[in-house]
Every structure is written in C-alpha cells, then in structure tokens.
Scaffold this motif. Structure first.
Motif, PDB file in Angstrom:
ATOM      1  N   SER A  42     -35.253  90.000  75.107  1.00 34.07           N
ATOM      2  CA  SER A  42     -34.244  90.254  76.138  1.00 34.07           C
ATOM      3  C   SER A  42     -33.061  89.299  76.075  1.00 34.07           C
ATOM      4  O   SER A  42     -31.989  89.602  76.588  1.00 34.07           O
ATOM      5  CB  SER A  42     -34.883  90.198  77.533  1.00 34.07           C
TER       6      SER A  42
ATOM      7  N   SER B  51     -39.266  95.633  70.169  1.00 30.67           N
ATOM      8  CA  SER B  51     -39.064  96.864  70.936  1.00 30.67           C
ATOM      9  C   SER B  51     -37.706  96.919  71.622  1.00 30.67           C
ATOM     10  O   SER B  51     -37.373  97.916  72.248  1.00 30.67           O
ATOM     11  CB  SER B  51     -40.179  97.023  71.963  1.00 30.67           C
ATOM     12  N   VAL B  52     -36.916  95.871  71.499  1.00 34.78           N
ATOM     13  CA  VAL B  52     -35.541  95.853  72.010  1.00 34.78           C
ATOM     14  C   VAL B  52     -34.630  95.305  70.923  1.00 34.78           C
ATOM     15  O   VAL B  52     -35.078  94.622  70.006  1.00 34.78           O
ATOM     16  CB  VAL B  52     -35.394  95.014  73.306  1.00 34.78           C
TER      17      VAL B  52
ATOM     18  N   VAL C 285     -35.639  99.201  65.747  1.00 36.65           N
ATOM     19  CA  VAL C 285     -36.725  98.804  66.634  1.00 36.65           C
ATOM     20  C   VAL C 285     -38.006  98.856  65.819  1.00 36.65           C
ATOM     21  O   VAL C 285     -38.218  99.782  65.040  1.00 36.65           O
ATOM     22  CB  VAL C 285     -36.811  99.759  67.845  1.00 36.65           C
TER      23      VAL C 285
END
Length: 82
Positions: free
Chosen positions: A16, A10-11, A50
């Motif tokens: 992250s 999703s990123v 994504v």
C-alpha cells in the motif's frame, strides 16, 4: 478465493506504500528465469503486473489480460477485455 502468499504482489508496486520492495533474499547470482512476449509488436505493456496465487496478471495495450504461471512463464489463460 485463493489464499494470499508472502510472495504475492496483489497491489501495484507490492504494497500500500508503493515501495516496490519484495520480502526475501536474492540468490548470490540471480538469473532471469523467463521472459514473456505477446508476439504482437503493438501489444506493449505499461504498469506493474500483479502476482497472486502463483500467477502473474497483466494487461497489454491491445486489451488482452494474461495470467502467466509464475514458476514457468507459460500462459495459463488470456482474455480479450471489452
């Protein structure tokens, strides 16, 4: 809102920290399951798609955004960004 799945990216680059590493085990003999082409030589892609809810989301240089079925490679929908 769809629930998140372990295979979702999703990123950009998957997490992250931007590791680009997916959880799971590759098959002994991996094969390409599908490829996606827009049909427009001017509509290239740059960046990382994504993956969420069983779909791959990406945008092209012509301003189109695509949702592609992860399992089949079929376009679920396409919109032209303003």
């Amino acid at each position: 809102s769809l629930p998140a799945f372990a295979e979702d990216w999703s990123v950009v680059r998957g997490d992250s920290q931007g590791t680009g590493v997916a959880a799971g085990v590759l098959p002994k003999d991996p094969k390409v399951l599908w490829e996606f082409k827009t049909g427009d030589d001017q509509a290239g892609f740059e960046g990382t798609p994504v993956i969420a809810g069983g779909k791959v989301f990406l945008g092209d240089f012509q301003g189109n955004v695509y949702a592609i079925e992860l399992a089949t490679g079929r376009v679920a929908w396409k919109v032209k960004a303003k």
